[in-house]
Design an enzyme around this catalytic site. Structure first.
Site, mmCIF file in Angstrom:
data_model
loop_
_atom_site.group_PDB
_atom_site.id
_atom_site.type_symbol
_atom_site.label_atom_id
_atom_site.label_comp_id
_atom_site.label_asym_id
_atom_site.label_seq_id
_atom_site.Cartn_x
_atom_site.Cartn_y
_atom_site.Cartn_z
ATOM 1 N N GLY A 149 0.852 -1.188 0.000
ATOM 2 C CA GLY A 149 0.000 0.000 0.000
ATOM 3 C C GLY A 149 0.886 1.236 0.000
ATOM 4 O O GLY A 149 2.107 1.154 -0.225
ATOM 5 N N GLU B 285 -14.602 17.486 4.153
ATOM 6 C CA GLU B 285 -15.086 16.279 4.829
ATOM 7 C C GLU B 285 -15.322 16.612 6.290
ATOM 8 O O GLU B 285 -14.895 17.675 6.778
ATOM 9 C CB GLU B 285 -14.093 15.113 4.667
ATOM 10 C CG GLU B 285 -14.167 14.500 3.277
ATOM 11 C CD GLU B 285 -13.313 13.255 3.094
ATOM 12 O OE1 GLU B 285 -12.654 12.821 4.050
ATOM 13 O OE2 GLU B 285 -13.307 12.723 1.973
ATOM 14 N N HIS C 274 -17.238 3.375 9.581
ATOM 15 C CA HIS C 274 -17.661 4.392 8.616
ATOM 16 C C HIS C 274 -19.184 4.390 8.573
ATOM 17 O O HIS C 274 -19.796 3.329 8.478
ATOM 18 C CB HIS C 274 -17.085 4.083 7.233
ATOM 19 C CG HIS C 274 -17.115 5.251 6.306
ATOM 20 N ND1 HIS C 274 -18.289 5.739 5.780
ATOM 21 C CD2 HIS C 274 -16.132 6.048 5.831
ATOM 22 C CE1 HIS C 274 -18.006 6.785 5.005
ATOM 23 N NE2 HIS C 274 -16.704 6.995 5.029
ATOM 24 N N ARG D 10 -17.238 10.958 12.454
ATOM 25 C CA ARG D 10 -17.760 9.653 12.013
ATOM 26 C C ARG D 10 -18.355 8.811 13.131
ATOM 27 O O ARG D 10 -19.349 8.122 12.939
ATOM 28 C CB ARG D 10 -16.624 8.833 11.405
ATOM 29 C CG ARG D 10 -16.380 9.188 10.017
ATOM 30 C CD ARG D 10 -15.271 8.394 9.427
ATOM 31 N NE ARG D 10 -14.961 9.060 8.182
ATOM 32 C CZ ARG D 10 -13.991 8.739 7.387
ATOM 33 N NH1 ARG D 10 -13.198 7.739 7.684
ATOM 34 N NH2 ARG D 10 -13.790 9.398 6.274
ATOM 35 N N HIS E 72 -14.074 0.204 9.352
ATOM 36 C CA HIS E 72 -13.386 0.923 8.275
ATOM 37 C C HIS E 72 -11.896 1.093 8.539
ATOM 38 O O HIS E 72 -11.093 1.001 7.615
ATOM 39 C CB HIS E 72 -14.060 2.294 8.140
ATOM 40 C CG HIS E 72 -13.524 3.146 7.032
ATOM 41 N ND1 HIS E 72 -13.595 2.764 5.707
ATOM 42 C CD2 HIS E 72 -12.936 4.371 7.036
ATOM 43 C CE1 HIS E 72 -13.065 3.719 4.940
ATOM 44 N NE2 HIS E 72 -12.641 4.693 5.729
ATOM 45 N N ARG F 73 -9.731 8.739 13.974
ATOM 46 C CA ARG F 73 -8.972 9.351 12.868
ATOM 47 C C ARG F 73 -9.793 10.411 12.149
ATOM 48 O O ARG F 73 -10.953 10.195 11.806
ATOM 49 C CB ARG F 73 -8.567 8.261 11.877
ATOM 50 C CG ARG F 73 -7.831 8.764 10.666
ATOM 51 C CD ARG F 73 -7.443 7.605 9.781
ATOM 52 N NE ARG F 73 -8.616 6.928 9.277
ATOM 53 C CZ ARG F 73 -9.203 7.225 8.118
ATOM 54 N NH1 ARG F 73 -8.742 8.182 7.346
ATOM 55 N NH2 ARG F 73 -10.265 6.552 7.735
HETATM 56 C C1 SIN Z 1 -14.224 8.277 2.639
HETATM 57 O O1 SIN Z 1 -14.035 8.563 1.464
HETATM 58 O O2 SIN Z 1 -15.263 8.498 3.229
HETATM 59 C C2 SIN Z 1 -13.140 7.555 3.373
HETATM 60 C C3 SIN Z 1 -11.962 8.390 3.494
HETATM 61 C C4 SIN Z 1 -11.243 8.083 4.753
HETATM 62 O O3 SIN Z 1 -11.540 7.080 5.394
HETATM 63 O O4 SIN Z 1 -10.397 8.879 5.149
#
Ligand code: SIN
Length: 526
Positions: free
Chosen positions: A13, A113, A230, A276, A337, A372
Protein backbone atom coordinates in the site's frame (compact mmCIF):
# COMPACT_ATOMS: atom_id res chain seq x y z
CA UNK A 1 17.69 -22.64 0.63
CA UNK A 2 17.17 -19.33 2.45
CA UNK A 3 17.34 -15.95 0.75
CA UNK A 4 18.69 -12.62 1.88
CA UNK A 5 18.29 -8.95 1.02
CA UNK A 6 19.18 -5.67 2.75
CA UNK A 7 15.61 -4.85 3.81
CA UNK A 8 12.23 -6.51 3.62
CA UNK A 9 9.04 -4.48 3.30
CA UNK A 10 5.80 -6.38 3.89
CA UNK A 11 2.84 -4.80 2.10
CA UNK A 12 2.45 -2.71 -1.03
CA UNK A 13 0.00 0.00 0.00
CA UNK A 14 1.07 3.64 0.23
CA UNK A 15 3.24 3.10 3.34
CA UNK A 16 5.02 0.03 1.98
CA UNK A 17 5.76 1.51 -1.42
CA UNK A 18 6.94 4.81 0.04
CA UNK A 19 9.18 3.00 2.55
CA UNK A 20 10.67 0.87 -0.23
CA UNK A 21 11.44 3.97 -2.31
CA UNK A 22 13.14 5.64 0.69
CA UNK A 23 15.30 2.54 1.24
CA UNK A 24 16.26 2.29 -2.44
CA UNK A 25 17.13 5.99 -2.48
CA UNK A 26 19.44 5.29 0.47
CA UNK A 27 21.25 2.72 -1.69
CA UNK A 28 19.77 -0.45 -0.19
CA UNK A 29 18.30 -3.54 -1.86
CA UNK A 30 14.66 -4.04 -0.89
CA UNK A 31 12.30 -6.97 -1.32
CA UNK A 32 8.62 -6.06 -1.08
CA UNK A 33 6.42 -9.03 -0.18
CA UNK A 34 2.70 -8.72 -0.74
CA UNK A 35 0.05 -11.38 -0.30
CA UNK A 36 -2.02 -10.49 -3.37
CA UNK A 37 -1.22 -8.55 -6.50
CA UNK A 38 0.84 -5.44 -5.76
CA UNK A 39 -2.09 -3.05 -6.24
CA UNK A 40 -4.41 -4.88 -3.79
CA UNK A 41 -4.45 -3.05 -0.46
CA UNK A 42 -6.64 -0.74 1.61
CA UNK A 43 -4.89 2.17 -0.15
CA UNK A 44 -6.33 1.09 -3.51
CA UNK A 45 -9.88 1.47 -2.14
CA UNK A 46 -9.45 4.87 -0.46
CA UNK A 47 -12.00 7.10 -2.16
CA UNK A 48 -12.42 10.39 -0.40
CA UNK A 49 -8.91 11.73 -0.73
CA UNK A 50 -5.91 13.01 1.12
CA UNK A 51 -5.99 15.87 3.61
CA UNK A 52 -3.11 18.29 3.09
CA UNK A 53 -2.28 21.92 3.81
CA UNK A 54 -1.95 23.42 0.33
CA UNK A 55 -4.81 25.88 -0.15
CA UNK A 56 -4.40 29.63 0.41
CA UNK A 57 -6.81 29.83 3.36
CA UNK A 58 -5.26 26.89 5.25
CA UNK A 59 -2.28 26.36 7.53
CA UNK A 60 -0.59 23.57 9.49
CA UNK A 61 -1.96 24.78 12.86
CA UNK A 62 -5.54 24.46 11.59
CA UNK A 63 -4.98 20.94 10.25
CA UNK A 64 -3.19 19.98 13.47
CA UNK A 65 -6.02 21.40 15.58
CA UNK A 66 -8.70 19.48 13.64
CA UNK A 67 -6.71 16.24 13.94
CA UNK A 68 -6.26 16.70 17.70
CA UNK A 69 -9.96 17.42 18.25
CA UNK A 70 -10.97 14.30 16.28
CA UNK A 71 -8.44 12.23 18.29
CA UNK A 72 -10.34 13.00 21.52
CA UNK A 73 -7.34 13.62 23.78
CA UNK A 74 -5.25 10.62 22.75
CA UNK A 75 -3.16 11.96 19.86
CA UNK A 76 0.57 12.37 20.27
CA UNK A 77 0.95 16.05 19.42
CA UNK A 78 4.45 15.59 18.00
CA UNK A 79 3.23 12.88 15.67
CA UNK A 80 0.39 15.12 14.47
CA UNK A 81 2.76 18.03 13.97
CA UNK A 82 5.06 15.78 11.93
CA UNK A 83 2.11 14.62 9.83
CA UNK A 84 0.73 18.03 8.94
CA UNK A 85 4.04 19.84 8.44
CA UNK A 86 5.84 17.13 6.46
CA UNK A 87 2.67 16.08 4.63
CA UNK A 88 2.78 19.07 2.31
CA UNK A 89 6.34 18.27 1.21
CA UNK A 90 5.54 14.63 0.48
CA UNK A 91 2.35 15.45 -1.45
CA UNK A 92 4.24 17.96 -3.59
CA UNK A 93 6.82 15.25 -4.27
CA UNK A 94 4.05 12.83 -5.22
CA UNK A 95 2.73 15.37 -7.72
CA UNK A 96 6.27 15.68 -9.16
CA UNK A 97 6.30 11.89 -9.50
CA UNK A 98 3.18 12.04 -11.66
CA UNK A 99 0.22 11.70 -9.30
CA UNK A 100 -2.74 13.40 -10.94
CA UNK A 101 -5.02 15.12 -8.46
CA UNK A 102 -8.24 16.66 -9.80
CA UNK A 103 -7.91 20.26 -11.00
CA UNK A 104 -10.13 22.97 -12.39
CA UNK A 105 -8.52 25.52 -14.69
CA UNK A 106 -5.12 24.05 -13.75
CA UNK A 107 -5.71 24.64 -10.01
CA UNK A 108 -6.02 21.84 -7.46
CA UNK A 109 -9.60 21.27 -6.26
CA UNK A 110 -10.14 20.82 -2.52
CA UNK A 111 -13.21 19.18 -1.04
CA UNK A 112 -14.75 19.20 2.44
CA UNK A 113 -15.09 16.28 4.83
CA UNK A 114 -16.41 15.95 8.37
CA UNK A 115 -14.56 17.71 11.21
CA UNK A 116 -12.21 19.64 8.87
CA UNK A 117 -12.33 23.43 9.39
CA UNK A 118 -11.17 24.01 5.80
CA UNK A 119 -11.71 22.47 2.38
CA UNK A 120 -8.35 20.64 2.33
CA UNK A 121 -9.04 17.24 0.77
CA UNK A 122 -7.35 16.56 -2.56
CA UNK A 123 -8.89 13.83 -4.70
CA UNK A 124 -8.05 12.00 -7.91
CA UNK A 125 -10.33 10.80 -10.71
CA UNK A 126 -13.22 11.96 -8.53
CA UNK A 127 -13.40 9.13 -6.02
CA UNK A 128 -10.36 6.96 -6.82
CA UNK A 129 -7.64 8.78 -4.89
CA UNK A 130 -6.07 5.67 -3.35
CA UNK A 131 -5.90 3.91 -6.71
CA UNK A 132 -4.07 6.92 -8.15
CA UNK A 133 -1.58 6.84 -5.24
CA UNK A 134 -0.92 3.16 -5.89
CA UNK A 135 -0.56 3.69 -9.65
CA UNK A 136 1.98 6.46 -9.31
CA UNK A 137 3.93 4.86 -6.46
CA UNK A 138 4.19 1.51 -8.28
CA UNK A 139 5.42 3.40 -11.34
CA UNK A 140 7.97 5.30 -9.21
CA UNK A 141 9.11 2.12 -7.42
CA UNK A 142 9.43 0.43 -10.82
CA UNK A 143 12.14 2.93 -11.74
CA UNK A 144 14.29 1.76 -8.79
CA UNK A 145 16.30 -1.28 -9.85
CA UNK A 146 17.01 -2.04 -6.17
CA UNK A 147 13.33 -2.76 -5.43
CA UNK A 148 12.04 -6.29 -6.10
CA UNK A 149 8.29 -6.77 -5.80
CA UNK A 150 7.16 -10.27 -4.88
CA UNK A 151 3.36 -10.56 -5.28
CA UNK A 152 1.16 -13.42 -3.99
CA UNK A 153 3.75 -14.13 -1.29
CA UNK A 154 1.83 -14.31 2.00
CA UNK A 155 4.03 -13.73 5.03
CA UNK A 156 3.46 -16.34 7.74
CA UNK A 157 5.62 -15.05 10.55
CA UNK A 158 8.44 -12.76 11.55
CA UNK A 159 11.77 -14.42 12.35
CA UNK A 160 13.65 -13.35 15.44
CA UNK A 161 17.08 -14.11 16.86
CA UNK A 162 18.66 -12.72 20.05
CA UNK A 163 15.71 -10.36 20.60
CA UNK A 164 15.88 -8.91 17.09
CA UNK A 165 13.73 -9.26 13.99
CA UNK A 166 15.94 -10.81 11.31
CA UNK A 167 13.60 -11.81 8.52
CA UNK A 168 10.31 -13.41 7.60
CA UNK A 169 8.87 -16.78 6.69
CA UNK A 170 6.53 -16.58 3.72
CA UNK A 171 4.71 -18.88 1.38
CA UNK A 172 6.53 -19.12 -1.93
CA UNK A 173 3.91 -18.26 -4.57
CA UNK A 174 5.27 -20.65 -7.19
CA UNK A 175 6.63 -23.55 -5.16
CA UNK A 176 3.75 -23.32 -2.61
CA UNK A 177 5.92 -24.07 0.38
CA UNK A 178 7.30 -21.88 3.19
CA UNK A 179 10.61 -20.10 2.61
CA UNK A 180 12.70 -17.82 4.76
CA UNK A 181 14.26 -14.54 3.78
CA UNK A 182 16.70 -12.65 5.98
CA UNK A 183 17.48 -8.93 6.14
CA UNK A 184 19.06 -6.21 8.25
CA UNK A 185 15.55 -5.07 9.19
CA UNK A 186 11.90 -5.63 8.30
CA UNK A 187 9.34 -2.88 7.70
CA UNK A 188 5.78 -3.94 8.35
CA UNK A 189 3.22 -2.09 6.19
CA UNK A 190 0.46 -4.67 6.12
CA UNK A 191 -2.48 -2.33 6.70
CA UNK A 192 -5.49 -2.74 8.92
CA UNK A 193 -7.91 -5.39 10.12
CA UNK A 194 -11.37 -4.30 8.93
CA UNK A 195 -12.07 -7.91 8.00
CA UNK A 196 -12.37 -8.76 11.71
CA UNK A 197 -15.97 -7.55 11.37
CA UNK A 198 -18.94 -9.05 9.57
CA UNK A 199 -19.60 -5.73 7.83
CA UNK A 200 -16.60 -3.82 6.52
CA UNK A 201 -15.58 -1.42 3.80
CA UNK A 202 -12.17 -3.13 3.62
CA UNK A 203 -11.04 -5.59 0.93
CA UNK A 204 -10.59 -9.31 1.81
CA UNK A 205 -6.81 -8.85 2.27
CA UNK A 206 -7.33 -6.57 5.31
CA UNK A 207 -7.17 -9.37 7.90
CA UNK A 208 -4.62 -7.71 10.17
CA UNK A 209 -2.08 -10.53 9.94
CA UNK A 210 0.84 -8.09 10.22
CA UNK A 211 -0.45 -6.91 13.59
CA UNK A 212 -0.74 -10.47 14.87
CA UNK A 213 2.72 -11.42 13.56
CA UNK A 214 4.29 -8.43 15.30
CA UNK A 215 2.48 -9.30 18.54
CA UNK A 216 3.71 -12.91 18.44
CA UNK A 217 7.24 -11.73 17.67
CA UNK A 218 7.19 -9.61 20.85
CA UNK A 219 6.31 -6.08 19.70
CA UNK A 220 4.00 -3.90 21.80
CA UNK A 221 0.48 -3.19 20.52
CA UNK A 222 -1.26 0.05 21.45
CA UNK A 223 -4.86 1.29 21.50
CA UNK A 224 -6.36 -1.79 19.86
CA UNK A 225 -9.85 -0.92 21.16
CA UNK A 226 -10.19 2.03 18.79
CA UNK A 227 -11.92 0.90 15.61
CA UNK A 228 -13.47 3.46 13.29
CA UNK A 229 -16.85 2.53 11.81
CA UNK A 230 -17.66 4.39 8.62
CA UNK A 231 -21.26 5.61 8.73
CA UNK A 232 -22.19 5.15 5.09
CA UNK A 233 -21.44 1.78 3.53
CA UNK A 234 -23.88 0.69 0.83
CA UNK A 235 -26.27 -1.70 2.54
CA UNK A 236 -27.94 -4.14 0.15
CA UNK A 237 -28.51 -7.85 0.83
CA UNK A 238 -26.87 -8.78 -2.47
CA UNK A 239 -23.82 -6.46 -2.35
CA UNK A 240 -20.58 -6.13 -0.38
CA UNK A 241 -20.48 -3.10 1.94
CA UNK A 242 -19.14 -0.71 -0.70
CA UNK A 243 -18.00 2.64 0.71
CA UNK A 244 -20.13 5.67 -0.12
CA UNK A 245 -17.50 8.31 0.56
CA UNK A 246 -17.88 10.90 3.25
CA UNK A 247 -17.14 13.38 0.48
CA UNK A 248 -20.71 12.74 -0.71
CA UNK A 249 -21.95 14.31 2.51
CA UNK A 250 -19.22 16.93 2.15
CA UNK A 251 -20.76 17.89 -1.19
CA UNK A 252 -24.25 18.19 0.33
CA UNK A 253 -25.60 14.65 0.81
CA UNK A 254 -28.28 14.26 3.50
CA UNK A 255 -29.08 11.30 5.76
CA UNK A 256 -32.73 10.27 6.07
CA UNK A 257 -34.39 7.54 8.12
CA UNK A 258 -36.82 4.89 6.86
CA UNK A 259 -39.64 7.44 7.22
CA UNK A 260 -37.82 9.92 4.99
CA UNK A 261 -36.93 12.33 7.83
CA UNK A 262 -33.58 14.10 8.00
CA UNK A 263 -32.53 12.92 11.47
CA UNK A 264 -28.97 14.08 12.25
CA UNK A 265 -30.31 17.29 13.87
CA UNK A 266 -31.57 15.10 16.75
CA UNK A 267 -28.01 14.04 17.52
CA UNK A 268 -25.48 16.73 16.61
CA UNK A 269 -25.57 20.34 15.46
CA UNK A 270 -22.92 19.57 12.83
CA UNK A 271 -25.54 17.34 11.19
CA UNK A 272 -24.17 15.00 8.47
CA UNK A 273 -20.66 16.41 8.95
CA UNK A 274 -20.37 15.49 12.62
CA UNK A 275 -17.38 13.19 13.37
CA UNK A 276 -17.76 9.65 12.01
CA UNK A 277 -18.23 7.97 15.39
CA UNK A 278 -21.15 10.28 16.18
CA UNK A 279 -22.78 9.81 12.77
CA UNK A 280 -22.36 6.00 13.02
CA UNK A 281 -23.92 5.85 16.49
CA UNK A 282 -26.72 8.18 15.41
CA UNK A 283 -27.50 5.88 12.48
CA UNK A 284 -27.60 2.86 14.82
CA UNK A 285 -29.94 4.74 17.18
CA UNK A 286 -32.16 5.78 14.29
CA UNK A 287 -32.30 2.25 12.83
CA UNK A 288 -33.32 0.93 16.27
CA UNK A 289 -35.90 3.69 16.75
CA UNK A 290 -37.53 3.04 13.39
CA UNK A 291 -37.02 -0.74 13.37
CA UNK A 292 -35.16 -0.54 10.07
CA UNK A 293 -31.91 -2.21 8.99
CA UNK A 294 -30.67 0.81 7.02
CA UNK A 295 -30.95 4.56 6.72
CA UNK A 296 -30.63 6.39 3.40
CA UNK A 297 -28.16 8.77 1.81
CA UNK A 298 -30.04 11.33 -0.24
CA UNK A 299 -28.08 13.03 -3.04
CA UNK A 300 -31.13 13.99 -5.08
CA UNK A 301 -30.71 17.75 -4.51
CA UNK A 302 -27.44 17.65 -6.44
CA UNK A 303 -27.02 17.80 -10.19
CA UNK A 304 -26.72 14.37 -11.85
CA UNK A 305 -23.93 15.47 -14.21
CA UNK A 306 -21.90 16.85 -11.31
CA UNK A 307 -22.37 13.65 -9.29
CA UNK A 308 -21.34 11.38 -12.16
CA UNK A 309 -18.20 13.46 -12.72
CA UNK A 310 -17.36 13.83 -9.05
CA UNK A 311 -18.08 10.22 -7.98
CA UNK A 312 -17.59 8.07 -11.10
CA UNK A 313 -16.65 4.86 -9.28
CA UNK A 314 -19.51 5.15 -6.80
CA UNK A 315 -21.89 5.99 -9.65
CA UNK A 316 -20.77 2.91 -11.59
CA UNK A 317 -21.03 0.61 -8.56
CA UNK A 318 -24.47 1.87 -7.55
CA UNK A 319 -25.71 1.46 -11.13
CA UNK A 320 -24.52 -2.16 -11.10
CA UNK A 321 -26.96 -2.67 -8.22
CA UNK A 322 -29.79 -0.80 -9.93
CA UNK A 323 -29.36 2.48 -8.07
CA UNK A 324 -29.05 5.92 -9.69
CA UNK A 325 -27.27 8.21 -7.22
CA UNK A 326 -28.96 11.42 -8.38
CA UNK A 327 -32.42 9.83 -8.31
CA UNK A 328 -32.62 7.10 -5.66
CA UNK A 329 -32.39 6.97 -1.91
CA UNK A 330 -29.18 5.01 -1.28
CA UNK A 331 -29.50 2.45 1.56
CA UNK A 332 -26.55 2.77 3.95
CA UNK A 333 -25.43 1.50 7.34
CA UNK A 334 -22.14 1.64 9.28
CA UNK A 335 -19.29 -0.81 8.66
CA UNK A 336 -15.82 -1.25 10.15
CA UNK A 337 -13.39 0.92 8.28
CA UNK A 338 -10.12 1.73 10.04
CA UNK A 339 -7.96 0.64 13.01
CA UNK A 340 -6.57 3.56 15.01
CA UNK A 341 -4.53 1.17 17.14
CA UNK A 342 -1.82 -1.22 16.08
CA UNK A 343 1.90 -1.90 16.45
CA UNK A 344 3.31 0.79 18.68
CA UNK A 345 5.97 2.94 17.03
CA UNK A 346 7.95 6.07 17.66
CA UNK A 347 7.98 8.95 15.18
CA UNK A 348 10.39 7.07 12.89
CA UNK A 349 8.48 3.82 12.64
CA UNK A 350 10.64 2.00 15.17
CA UNK A 351 8.67 -0.63 17.05
CA UNK A 352 9.63 -1.99 20.47
CA UNK A 353 11.25 -4.98 18.74
CA UNK A 354 14.73 -4.10 17.43
CA UNK A 355 14.99 -4.68 13.68
CA UNK A 356 11.24 -4.28 13.18
CA UNK A 357 9.83 -1.03 11.79
CA UNK A 358 6.24 -0.33 10.84
CA UNK A 359 4.21 2.32 9.01
CA UNK A 360 0.62 2.98 7.94
CA UNK A 361 -2.58 1.49 9.30
CA UNK A 362 -0.78 -1.46 10.93
CA UNK A 363 0.74 1.00 13.42
CA UNK A 364 -0.22 3.17 16.30
CA UNK A 365 1.99 6.24 15.77
CA UNK A 366 -0.19 8.46 17.93
CA UNK A 367 -1.39 10.44 14.90
CA UNK A 368 -5.04 9.37 15.14
CA UNK A 369 -5.59 9.10 18.88
CA UNK A 370 -9.04 7.68 19.61
CA UNK A 371 -10.54 8.64 16.25
CA UNK A 372 -8.97 9.35 12.87
CA UNK A 373 -9.79 12.56 11.07
CA UNK A 374 -11.17 11.78 7.61
CA UNK A 375 -8.56 11.53 4.83
CA UNK A 376 -5.58 11.61 7.19
CA UNK A 377 -4.66 7.98 6.49
CA UNK A 378 -3.12 8.26 3.01
CA UNK A 379 -1.08 11.17 4.35
CA UNK A 380 0.05 9.10 7.34
CA UNK A 381 1.11 6.22 5.09
CA UNK A 382 3.11 8.56 2.88
CA UNK A 383 4.85 10.56 5.62
CA UNK A 384 5.55 7.74 8.05
CA UNK A 385 6.32 5.22 5.28
CA UNK A 386 9.10 7.53 4.08
CA UNK A 387 10.35 8.13 7.62
CA UNK A 388 10.35 4.42 8.51
CA UNK A 389 12.37 3.68 5.34
CA UNK A 390 14.85 6.46 6.12
CA UNK A 391 15.23 5.39 9.75
CA UNK A 392 15.67 1.71 8.87
CA UNK A 393 18.41 2.60 6.38
CA UNK A 394 20.11 4.97 8.82
CA UNK A 395 19.92 2.69 11.88
CA UNK A 396 20.94 -0.57 10.18
CA UNK A 397 23.08 0.42 7.20
CA UNK A 398 26.26 -1.03 8.66
CA UNK A 399 24.74 -4.23 10.03
CA UNK A 400 25.36 -7.58 8.39
CA UNK A 401 22.31 -9.58 7.28
CA UNK A 402 21.53 -12.28 9.85
CA UNK A 403 22.61 -15.71 8.72
CA UNK A 404 21.91 -18.08 11.62
CA UNK A 405 18.72 -20.12 11.70
CA UNK A 406 16.47 -17.92 13.87
CA UNK A 407 13.45 -18.65 15.99
CA UNK A 408 10.13 -17.84 14.30
CA UNK A 409 8.02 -15.16 15.99
CA UNK A 410 5.13 -17.58 15.56
CA UNK A 411 6.87 -20.41 17.36
CA UNK A 412 4.71 -23.17 15.93
CA UNK A 413 4.99 -26.72 14.71
CA UNK A 414 5.33 -26.01 11.04
CA UNK A 415 3.63 -29.06 9.61
CA UNK A 416 0.45 -28.65 11.66
CA UNK A 417 -0.04 -25.00 10.78
CA UNK A 418 -0.94 -24.12 7.20
CA UNK A 419 -1.19 -20.42 6.31
CA UNK A 420 -4.85 -20.48 5.25
CA UNK A 421 -7.52 -18.65 7.26
CA UNK A 422 -10.35 -21.16 7.64
CA UNK A 423 -13.78 -20.05 6.51
CA UNK A 424 -15.40 -21.36 9.68
CA UNK A 425 -13.04 -19.37 11.96
CA UNK A 426 -13.30 -16.26 9.79
CA UNK A 427 -17.11 -16.32 9.84
CA UNK A 428 -17.44 -17.03 13.54
CA UNK A 429 -14.93 -14.37 14.62
CA UNK A 430 -16.49 -11.75 12.32
CA UNK A 431 -19.96 -12.40 13.70
CA UNK A 432 -18.83 -12.23 17.33
CA UNK A 433 -16.85 -9.04 16.66
CA UNK A 434 -19.83 -7.39 14.98
CA UNK A 435 -22.34 -8.40 17.64
CA UNK A 436 -20.24 -8.00 20.78
CA UNK A 437 -17.21 -5.79 20.03
CA UNK A 438 -18.91 -3.42 17.59
CA UNK A 439 -20.12 0.17 17.56
CA UNK A 440 -21.75 -0.23 21.01
CA UNK A 441 -20.03 -2.42 23.61
CA UNK A 442 -20.43 -3.25 27.28
CA UNK A 443 -18.72 -5.41 29.86
CA UNK A 444 -20.98 -8.40 29.37
CA UNK A 445 -20.76 -8.39 25.57
CA UNK A 446 -16.97 -8.08 25.71
CA UNK A 447 -16.52 -10.81 28.30
CA UNK A 448 -18.68 -13.15 26.24
CA UNK A 449 -16.67 -12.33 23.11
CA UNK A 450 -13.38 -13.06 24.89
CA UNK A 451 -14.73 -16.38 26.22
CA UNK A 452 -15.77 -17.33 22.70
CA UNK A 453 -12.38 -16.40 21.23
CA UNK A 454 -10.64 -18.46 23.93
CA UNK A 455 -12.84 -21.38 23.02
CA UNK A 456 -12.02 -21.04 19.30
CA UNK A 457 -8.30 -20.76 20.08
CA UNK A 458 -8.29 -24.18 21.83
CA UNK A 459 -8.55 -25.95 18.48
CA UNK A 460 -5.45 -26.83 16.46
CA UNK A 461 -5.69 -23.75 14.24
CA UNK A 462 -3.74 -22.79 11.15
CA UNK A 463 -1.29 -19.91 11.61
CA UNK A 464 -3.63 -17.53 9.79
CA UNK A 465 -6.67 -18.60 11.83
CA UNK A 466 -4.72 -18.28 15.06
CA UNK A 467 -3.53 -14.81 14.04
CA UNK A 468 -7.10 -13.76 13.25
CA UNK A 469 -8.62 -14.92 16.51
CA UNK A 470 -5.71 -13.52 18.52
CA UNK A 471 -6.20 -10.12 16.95
CA UNK A 472 -9.93 -10.21 17.70
CA UNK A 473 -9.11 -11.04 21.30
CA UNK A 474 -6.65 -8.13 21.52
CA UNK A 475 -9.37 -5.70 20.39
CA UNK A 476 -11.95 -7.16 22.78
CA UNK A 477 -9.56 -7.22 25.75
CA UNK A 478 -8.49 -3.61 25.23
CA UNK A 479 -12.16 -2.58 24.86
CA UNK A 480 -12.95 -4.35 28.14
CA UNK A 481 -10.03 -2.61 29.87
CA UNK A 482 -11.12 0.87 28.76
CA UNK A 483 -14.04 1.66 31.10
CA UNK A 484 -15.01 4.90 29.42
CA UNK A 485 -16.23 6.13 26.01
CA UNK A 486 -13.84 8.04 23.81
CA UNK A 487 -13.60 8.53 20.05
CA UNK A 488 -14.34 5.31 18.18
CA UNK A 489 -14.78 3.29 21.41
CA UNK A 490 -18.25 3.49 22.95
CA UNK A 491 -19.17 1.60 26.12
CA UNK A 492 -22.90 1.75 26.88
CA UNK A 493 -22.06 0.94 30.52
CA UNK A 494 -19.51 3.79 30.70
CA UNK A 495 -20.92 6.39 28.29
CA UNK A 496 -18.69 9.29 29.38
CA UNK A 497 -15.07 10.19 28.73
CA UNK A 498 -12.86 9.98 31.84
CA UNK A 499 -9.67 11.95 32.45
CA UNK A 500 -8.23 8.91 34.28
CA UNK A 501 -8.32 7.01 30.96
CA UNK A 502 -6.34 9.56 29.01
CA UNK A 503 -3.89 6.73 28.48
CA UNK A 504 -2.88 4.33 25.75
CA UNK A 505 -3.63 0.64 26.27
CA UNK A 506 -0.51 -1.46 25.74
CA UNK A 507 -0.60 -5.20 25.04
CA UNK A 508 2.46 -7.45 25.04
CA UNK A 509 2.65 -11.22 24.55
CA UNK A 510 2.31 -13.08 27.85
CA UNK A 511 1.61 -9.97 29.93
CA UNK A 512 -1.54 -8.34 31.27
CA UNK A 513 -2.70 -5.06 29.65
CA UNK A 514 -0.75 -2.04 30.85
CA UNK A 515 -1.04 1.63 30.03
CA UNK A 516 1.23 4.40 28.92
CA UNK A 517 0.83 8.15 28.79
CA UNK A 518 2.71 8.67 25.57
CA UNK A 519 5.11 7.26 23.02
CA UNK A 520 8.50 8.92 23.19
CA UNK A 521 10.36 9.54 19.94
CA UNK A 522 13.55 7.55 19.68
CA UNK A 523 12.68 5.67 22.86
CA UNK A 524 12.97 2.32 21.14
CA UNK A 525 16.19 0.50 20.62
CA UNK A 526 17.37 -0.07 17.09
C1 SIN B 1 -14.22 8.28 2.64
O1 SIN B 1 -14.04 8.56 1.46
O2 SIN B 1 -15.26 8.50 3.23
C2 SIN B 1 -13.14 7.56 3.37
C3 SIN B 1 -11.96 8.39 3.49
C4 SIN B 1 -11.24 8.08 4.75
O3 SIN B 1 -11.54 7.08 5.39
O4 SIN B 1 -10.40 8.88 5.15
Amino acid sequence: MSLSTDFIVIGSGVAGLRAAIALAEAGADVTVLTKDKASESNTEYAQGGVAVVLSDDDNAELHEGDTLVAGAGLCDERAVETLVTEGTKYIKQLIEWGTEFDREGGKLVFTQEAAHSRRRILHAHGDSTGAEFVRSLIARAGRESRISLLPFAATESLLTADGRCTGVRYLDPILRYPREIFAKAVILCTGGAGQLYQHTTNPPVATGDGMAMAFFAGADMADMEFIQFHPTALSLECAPRFLLSEAMRGEGGILRNAQGERFMGRYDERLELAPRDIVSRSIVAEMRRTGSRTVFLDMTALDGGFLRHRFPKIDETCRAFGLEIARDMLPVSPASHYCMGGVRTDLWGRTTLPGLYAAGEVTCTGVHGANRLASNSLLEGLVFGARAGEAAAMDNGQLPVASSRPKAGNDVEEDSRKPVLSTAVRKRVKRVMWERVGILRDRESLQRAIAEFDQIAKANLSTASRNFVTLARLVAAAALWREESRGGHFRTDFPNQKESFRLHSIQRLGQPISSSERVEPGEYSR
